[in-house]
Design a protein around this motif. Structure first.
Motif, mmCIF file in Angstrom:
data_model
loop_
_atom_site.group_PDB
_atom_site.id
_atom_site.type_symbol
_atom_site.label_atom_id
_atom_site.label_comp_id
_atom_site.label_asym_id
_atom_site.label_seq_id
_atom_site.Cartn_x
_atom_site.Cartn_y
_atom_site.Cartn_z
ATOM 1 N N ILE A 158 43.584 38.060 46.742
ATOM 2 C CA ILE A 158 42.557 39.084 46.588
ATOM 3 C C ILE A 158 42.218 39.411 45.142
ATOM 4 C CG2 ILE A 158 42.690 40.175 48.864
ATOM 5 C CD1 ILE A 158 44.476 42.265 47.732
ATOM 6 N N GLN A 159 43.070 38.969 44.184
ATOM 7 C CA GLN A 159 42.649 39.188 42.795
ATOM 8 C C GLN A 159 41.399 38.378 42.457
ATOM 9 O OE1 GLN A 159 45.447 37.546 43.562
ATOM 10 N NE2 GLN A 159 45.705 35.752 42.285
ATOM 11 N N TRP A 160 41.173 37.314 43.222
ATOM 12 C CA TRP A 160 39.970 36.504 42.989
ATOM 13 C C TRP A 160 38.702 37.289 43.308
ATOM 14 C CZ3 TRP A 160 39.778 31.977 40.533
ATOM 15 C CH2 TRP A 160 40.940 31.183 40.484
ATOM 16 N N LEU A 161 38.850 38.310 44.156
ATOM 17 C CA LEU A 161 37.669 39.104 44.532
ATOM 18 C C LEU A 161 37.071 39.802 43.318
ATOM 19 C CD1 LEU A 161 38.709 40.818 47.847
ATOM 20 C CD2 LEU A 161 36.748 39.359 47.514
ATOM 21 N N CYS A 162 37.925 40.057 42.322
ATOM 22 C CA CYS A 162 37.441 40.756 41.136
ATOM 23 C C CYS A 162 36.733 39.799 40.190
ATOM 24 C CB CYS A 162 38.598 41.430 40.416
ATOM 25 S SG CYS A 162 39.449 42.601 41.458
ATOM 26 N N ASN A 163 36.766 38.512 40.524
ATOM 27 C CA ASN A 163 36.096 37.518 39.700
ATOM 28 C C ASN A 163 34.619 37.493 40.075
ATOM 29 O OD1 ASN A 163 34.860 34.779 39.624
ATOM 30 N ND2 ASN A 163 36.693 34.295 38.469
ATOM 31 N N VAL A 164 33.801 37.880 39.132
ATOM 32 C CA VAL A 164 32.368 37.952 39.413
ATOM 33 C C VAL A 164 31.643 37.085 38.405
ATOM 34 C CG1 VAL A 164 30.381 39.460 39.589
ATOM 35 C CG2 VAL A 164 32.604 40.271 40.312
ATOM 36 N N ASP A 165 30.841 36.184 38.899
ATOM 37 C CA ASP A 165 30.186 35.265 37.985
ATOM 38 C C ASP A 165 28.680 35.464 37.920
ATOM 39 O OD1 ASP A 165 30.536 34.470 40.616
ATOM 40 O OD2 ASP A 165 29.830 32.459 40.178
ATOM 41 N N SER A 166 28.175 36.520 38.550
ATOM 42 C CA SER A 166 26.738 36.752 38.429
ATOM 43 C C SER A 166 26.512 38.180 37.966
ATOM 44 C CB SER A 166 26.048 36.513 39.760
ATOM 45 O OG SER A 166 26.290 37.604 40.613
ATOM 46 N N THR A 167 25.311 38.431 37.490
ATOM 47 C CA THR A 167 24.990 39.780 37.035
ATOM 48 C C THR A 167 24.313 40.570 38.143
ATOM 49 O OG1 THR A 167 23.000 38.821 36.126
ATOM 50 C CG2 THR A 167 24.810 39.248 34.597
ATOM 51 N N MET A 224 51.326 34.552 30.795
ATOM 52 C CA MET A 224 51.004 33.929 32.082
ATOM 53 C C MET A 224 49.526 33.565 32.109
ATOM 54 S SD MET A 224 52.077 35.380 35.798
ATOM 55 C CE MET A 224 50.669 36.396 36.166
ATOM 56 N N SER A 225 49.253 32.356 32.508
ATOM 57 C CA SER A 225 47.849 31.943 32.545
ATOM 58 C C SER A 225 47.189 32.516 33.795
ATOM 59 C CB SER A 225 47.757 30.425 32.581
ATOM 60 O OG SER A 225 48.270 29.946 33.806
ATOM 61 N N ARG A 226 45.980 32.917 33.632
ATOM 62 C CA ARG A 226 45.263 33.463 34.772
ATOM 63 C C ARG A 226 44.046 32.593 35.085
ATOM 64 N NH1 ARG A 226 46.769 38.196 36.748
ATOM 65 N NH2 ARG A 226 44.821 38.305 37.867
ATOM 66 N N PRO A 227 44.144 31.782 36.143
ATOM 67 C CA PRO A 227 43.006 30.924 36.483
ATOM 68 C C PRO A 227 41.753 31.735 36.808
ATOM 69 C CG PRO A 227 44.666 30.890 38.231
ATOM 70 C CD PRO A 227 45.276 31.570 37.040
ATOM 71 N N GLU A 228 41.963 33.025 37.228
ATOM 72 C CA GLU A 228 40.807 33.855 37.580
ATOM 73 C C GLU A 228 39.860 34.011 36.396
ATOM 74 O OE1 GLU A 228 44.166 34.618 39.977
ATOM 75 O OE2 GLU A 228 43.968 35.204 37.916
ATOM 76 N N ASP A 229 40.455 33.943 35.160
ATOM 77 C CA ASP A 229 39.629 34.185 33.982
ATOM 78 C C ASP A 229 38.812 32.967 33.576
ATOM 79 O OD1 ASP A 229 40.644 36.676 33.927
ATOM 80 O OD2 ASP A 229 42.159 36.267 32.401
ATOM 81 N N THR A 230 39.146 31.810 34.122
ATOM 82 C CA THR A 230 38.469 30.609 33.666
ATOM 83 C C THR A 230 37.246 30.249 34.501
ATOM 84 O OG1 THR A 230 40.030 29.303 34.955
ATOM 85 C CG2 THR A 230 40.517 29.615 32.623
ATOM 86 N N LEU A 231 37.415 30.191 35.805
ATOM 87 C CA LEU A 231 36.332 29.710 36.666
ATOM 88 C C LEU A 231 36.333 30.459 37.992
ATOM 89 C CD1 LEU A 231 36.545 25.806 36.422
ATOM 90 C CD2 LEU A 231 34.572 27.192 35.830
ATOM 91 N N PRO A 232 35.187 30.484 38.720
ATOM 92 C CA PRO A 232 35.222 31.028 40.081
ATOM 93 C C PRO A 232 36.086 30.152 40.988
ATOM 94 C CG PRO A 232 33.063 30.110 39.584
ATOM 95 C CD PRO A 232 33.835 30.123 38.313
ATOM 96 N N PRO A 233 36.666 30.764 42.056
ATOM 97 C CA PRO A 233 37.665 30.051 42.858
ATOM 98 C C PRO A 233 37.174 28.742 43.463
ATOM 99 C CG PRO A 233 36.933 32.066 43.940
ATOM 100 C CD PRO A 233 36.431 32.122 42.548
ATOM 101 N N ASP A 234 35.892 28.720 43.880
ATOM 102 C CA ASP A 234 35.428 27.505 44.552
ATOM 103 C C ASP A 234 35.296 26.342 43.570
ATOM 104 O OD1 ASP A 234 33.569 29.261 43.555
ATOM 105 O OD2 ASP A 234 31.921 28.419 44.715
ATOM 106 N N GLN A 275 49.516 39.923 49.295
ATOM 107 C CA GLN A 275 50.225 39.722 48.026
ATOM 108 C C GLN A 275 49.183 39.324 47.013
ATOM 109 O OE1 GLN A 275 50.733 36.573 46.394
ATOM 110 N NE2 GLN A 275 51.727 37.662 44.727
ATOM 111 N N PHE A 276 49.208 39.927 45.839
ATOM 112 C CA PHE A 276 48.232 39.534 44.821
ATOM 113 C C PHE A 276 48.813 39.710 43.429
ATOM 114 C CE2 PHE A 276 46.459 43.691 43.297
ATOM 115 C CZ PHE A 276 47.190 44.518 44.124
ATOM 116 N N TYR A 277 48.167 39.052 42.469
ATOM 117 C CA TYR A 277 48.587 39.152 41.077
ATOM 118 C C TYR A 277 47.578 40.000 40.322
ATOM 119 C CZ TYR A 277 51.718 35.251 42.050
ATOM 120 O OH TYR A 277 52.701 34.445 42.566
#
Lengths: 148, 324
Positions: free
Chosen positions: B164-173, B1-11, B203-205
């Protein structure tokens, strides 16, 4: 954005959360629109107890809509009236009617809270002065990282 | 399953093209609708309510809330998604006007043709005058991970579909912007923004079990009673729902009779921790820093805070042999 929604908004900046000045947000250069939504008294009665009346009055005054608003929350007024006059008959009658609040007042409130919306303008925090722009009825509440 | 969360931030991921594709795809729309219906079922709302839709996207779930007679407020971080949502709202208003014009003569006997209205609604046009319809939705461009800008006790309920899985996507240090901090701000403000005895269904993935437990722990830490519900468990169509309750109502009753539900009750965990601490106080002795007990307690504490902690093994805190 409905006035109902704006009457629950507060500043998202962390340091403002504890400050009473951060609520309500103040309108600047606001332009309003009116949309029609079918009247639903159940929803209105559900939401009324949650509304901060003083804040709503401030907002209404800023937008020049004070005439639409009764001086106190009709639900509070009803409670006060029930406590003051312990005429059991009156209360029973009110309950049988379901609401006990004048339909006219409710309709006016519906128009103000649900049907009046802000299209363009700014919402300004009274504490830190941060401006949240509203465009096409969509509020932008993204904060710059240093304010989070 | 592809996970868009791993590619780019949601915006950035949901740009104009992706947003339009996402909204137009009938398969995605069907899945979203099913999940929203399920979430509404879990919320079990008795009257027209004020609902917060977290990660509302193009308003697919909002339309369903609207049909159920609720009024909602949506938040999303992607401007393109919100743009699509605005266009769709506009289209619906126009469709509504048209149907109203047609229906003018039938307004008197509107209770009889409820079924017809449902058909209309199924086709994607809600009929404002006859169908049970809520007060519509307001949209916000905001980042859930920055906290929600609402007064305490505002909403009757909250739903979140695949967000809410997008919340775990962090693009800064940035130290103040880790996944834990974002989850914490989100759940803390969500908790205060909800009314007492209300519920939230998210609901989240989850990417993996670590992420799942990180999200659940963060919710419990904020004070929610949390339960995880999985539909179609084990298949690739598995849907994870995080059912949260605020104060009063016991979550166990809400999810009773549903299969595959783990109930993690924050209050019980906290009480257990409290009594544990109490015991240590009675025995009087401080735990020696660096001892196995001390390490285990510290790890437990960090887990309680929702941090990622290495699992315990027989090597954890084991004494080293003296080298000389």
């Amino acid at each position: 954005m409905k006035l109902l929604t704006t009457s629950f908004l507060t500043c998202a900046v962390k340091t403002c959360r504890s400050s009473p000045a951060s609520f309500p947000l103040h309108f600047r250069d606001a332009s309003l629109e009116k949309i029609s939504i079918p009247f639903n008294s159940t929803f209105l009665l559900n939401i009324l107890p949650r509304i901060d009346w003083t804040a709503l009055q401030t907002t209404a005054a800023e937008l020049g809509l004070s005439a639409m608003l009764p001086s106190e929350n009709p639900q509070d007024a009803l409670l006060a009236a029930q406590e003051a006059g312990e005429g059991g008959m009156d209360i029973a009658e009110d309950e049988s009617k379901g609401t006990g609040i004048d339909e006219e007042v409710l309709k006016k409130l519906w128009t103000l809270l649900m049907e009046t919306g802000v299209v363009e303008g700014k919402l300004v925090c009274g504490n830190c002065g941060f401006e949240y722009p509203v465009k096409e009825g969509v509020g932008n509440f993204l904060l710059p990282p240093h304010l989070v | 399953m592809s996970r868009p969360e791993d590619t780019l931030p949601p915006d950035l991921y949901y740009n104009d093209t992706t947003s339009r594709q996402y909204t137009r795809n009938t398969r995605i729309r069907q899945i979203q609708a099913d999940m929203t219906d399920r979430a509404l079922e879990l919320l079990d709302l008795q009257q027209p309510s004020f609902i917060l839709d977290l990660g509302c996207g193009s308003g697919l779930s909002g339309e369903i809330l609207d049909k159920a007679g609720h009024t909602w407020v949506g938040m999303d971080i992607s401007p393109s998604m919100l743009d699509v949502a605005l266009q769709r709202q506009q289209q619906r208003f126009e469709a509504e006007d048209e149907t109203e014009d047609v229906d003018v003569d039938e307004d008197n006997d509107n209770e009889d043709d409820d079924e017809d209205d449902e058909d209309v609604a199924m086709n994607g046009h809600t009929n404002g005058s006859n169908a049970p319809s809520g007060g519509g939705g307001d949209l916000f461009l905001a980042d859930m991970g920055q906290g929600l800008p609402f007064r305490p006790g505002t909403f009757d309920a909250a739903i979140s579909i695949s967000a809410i899985q997008w919340l775990c996507n962090v693009d800064s240090t940035d130290i103040s912007n880790t996944a834990e901090m974002r989850l914490r701000r989100f759940f803390d403000t969500l908790y205060s923004g909800l009314k007492r005895n209300s519920r939230a269904v998210c609901q989240f993935y989850p990417k993996n079990d670590v992420q799942k437990s990180m999200i659940t722990k963060a919710a419990i830490r904020a004070g929610f009673g949390a339960g995880l519900l999985e539909d179609d468990e084990g298949t690739k169509n598995a849907k994870t729902y995080l059912v949260l309750s605020v104060g009063g109502g016991d979550i166990s009753s809400a999810v009773a009779g549903m299969e595959g539900v783990d109930v993690e009750d924050g209050r019980q965990i906290r009480e257990a921790m409290k009594s544990g601490k109490h015991k240590r106080g009675k025995s009087g002795g401080m735990v020696v820093e660096g001892s196995k007990k001390w390490i285990m307690e510290k790890k437990e504490k960090m887990r309680g805070k929702g941090k990622v902690v290495k699992g315990d093994s027989k090597y954890t805190g084991r004494k080293r042999r003296v080298a000389f």
